[in-house]
Design an enzyme around this catalytic site. Sequence first.
Site, PDB file in Angstrom:
ATOM      1  N   GLU A 291      33.292  45.516  40.825  1.00 49.89           N
ATOM      2  CA  GLU A 291      33.491  44.778  39.568  1.00 49.89           C
ATOM      3  C   GLU A 291      34.006  43.371  39.869  1.00 49.89           C
ATOM      4  O   GLU A 291      34.909  43.191  40.680  1.00 49.89           O
ATOM      5  CB  GLU A 291      34.489  45.536  38.697  1.00 49.89           C
ATOM      6  CG  GLU A 291      34.838  44.861  37.389  1.00 49.89           C
ATOM      7  CD  GLU A 291      35.931  45.598  36.639  1.00 49.89           C
ATOM      8  OE1 GLU A 291      36.107  45.337  35.438  1.00 49.89           O
ATOM      9  OE2 GLU A 291      36.629  46.444  37.259  1.00 49.89           O
ATOM     10  N   LYS A 359      29.540  45.353  30.096  1.00 51.37           N
ATOM     11  CA  LYS A 359      30.492  46.428  29.816  1.00 51.37           C
ATOM     12  C   LYS A 359      30.673  46.580  28.308  1.00 51.37           C
ATOM     13  O   LYS A 359      30.903  45.597  27.594  1.00 51.37           O
ATOM     14  CB  LYS A 359      31.837  46.117  30.477  1.00 51.37           C
ATOM     15  CG  LYS A 359      32.876  47.219  30.343  1.00 51.37           C
ATOM     16  CD  LYS A 359      34.147  46.847  31.101  1.00 51.37           C
ATOM     17  CE  LYS A 359      35.192  47.957  31.016  1.00 51.37           C
ATOM     18  NZ  LYS A 359      36.444  47.587  31.723  1.00 51.37           N
ATOM     19  N   CYS A 411      34.176  50.117  35.490  1.00 53.14           N
ATOM     20  CA  CYS A 411      35.586  50.485  35.474  1.00 53.14           C
ATOM     21  C   CYS A 411      35.900  51.589  34.482  1.00 53.14           C
ATOM     22  O   CYS A 411      35.503  52.731  34.630  1.00 53.14           O
ATOM     23  CB  CYS A 411      36.433  49.233  35.216  1.00 53.14           C
ATOM     24  SG  CYS A 411      38.206  49.480  35.456  1.00 53.14           S
TER      25      CYS A 411
END
Length: 540
Positions: A291, A359, A411
């Site tokens: 990330e 995301k 994540c």
Amino acid sequence: MTTLDAQTFGPRFAGRLGMLTGWRRYAAAMLAGAVATLALPPFHLIPLLWLSFPVLLWLMAGAEKPKQSFWIGWCFAFGHHVPGLYWISVALFVDIGRFWFMLPPAVLGLPAVLALFAGLGCLVHHLLVRRFDLGSLSSALLFALCWVAMEWIRGHAFTGFPWNLIGYVWMPVLPVLQSLSLVGTYGLSLVTVAVAALPVLLGDAKRPLGHTIRPALAGLGVLVLLAGWGGWRLAADGQGTVPGVMLRLVQPNIDQSLKWAAGAKLANLRKTIALSAAEGWENVTHVIWPETAIPYFMQVGGAGESQVLAQSVGRIAPPQGALITGVPRLGQDGEGRERYYNSLMAITADGTITASFDKFHLVPFGEYLPLRDWLPDGINAVAASAADFTPGPGPRGLHLAGLPAFSPLICYEVIFPAAVMPGDDGMGRPRWMLNLTNDAWYGRSTGPYQHFAITAARAVEEGVPIVRAANTGISGVVDAYGRVTARLGLGVEGHIDAALPEATAKPPLYARFGDWMLLGLMALVGGLVILFRRHGYLQK
């Protein structure tokens, strides 16, 4: 210990707990909750649950009023979440000068809010036990239902936070872990809490030890049956890998305090490139970075700096393959306003960005501030600048040359059961999941270990392997049965080259029906509660 001592110890111990009042009662509940935390990753002292949950039920048995049961449950969960989630506060020390005021809410405030769910569950349990005059066996099973119902609500309410669900205690016990493919983590939590609560019957002084121990033994028998089925499931798998795919997972191990430092960003990027180009690169088909591994904002299809940067990092992409990396993305909304995204991009050797993903499940207070318009100016999310990140549209499959279709997750997105795979988009079932993360925020705390365990659980639930690239660790590959086939530990700089395991031939039950499987299991346990009460088995 003699037979007489064994028969009287349980009732004496339960009686003393039930007679506790005031602060002693609530302190005992907090201690029991803290002990239960040791059953979770990375400790996995699972038998402690067989002490913690009976203690909670014995304390609740001494509560005369519903509000007392609420506070007993709240104290248990508060004692459970403070040591279980302390690592969140570690992120604030990256810039404690700016975020010192958030330390008390992170250490105590979040556990206090999460504990409300357990408190409500214990309140409902108290009311139902008194209303229907339930005995200890029915009460124990009802408690498991109330606990897991509140776990599920905690995992969905206000964007949800399903961290450290009780079902995760089984991560190192692969045969039992296979139950995730049937009923998911919430369902395994239900079975675990029900079985762990059954020793509460040993506190019943009205019946001989033989009568009260049988349900506890029967509960252990259920776990043995699950383990037997799980062992058979593991033995039946051929452990195949996808032909022609070799992934290189790069773990640069860059400290969070240096990751965005103006004088260190270029050096960090060069370090990541150098690790990617290490010996054996010629055998790799795809390179995967964590990330925000590229510490500069990029634009999809943009010219100028974005194009130069894509061409520079694209040189590390293997021929006919790609570099898959996390990167902050700069974009615009429909009205031309600037937006920031936490993104994944696939970049080929000629610098072409062939795919991207934004995301969609952002971290509250980390990547955006809820109710920002109501907060004073100058208060920002921990991982964001003056502007919050913008969420992407949701889960979706990506198709890249040389790879089976996969579901990207960045994540935090990986922690949500039944919400990690796209719906039927006409492109078929993704054959693996990819999780890019930066756990450097949490140092060498228990947080990264918990995150890796949660990631592995998604693989078993969905029946597809999951590949994880983390900045400071833990990076690795987990097959569709929860077996770790490659791993790079926390705080280690380096890379691992790993084959991609095959997905299961068909999606498991939980992947197909999601939490409807949990609902069916809850109905079964609820039926047992009614059955035992109706037939008077171990009733009052």
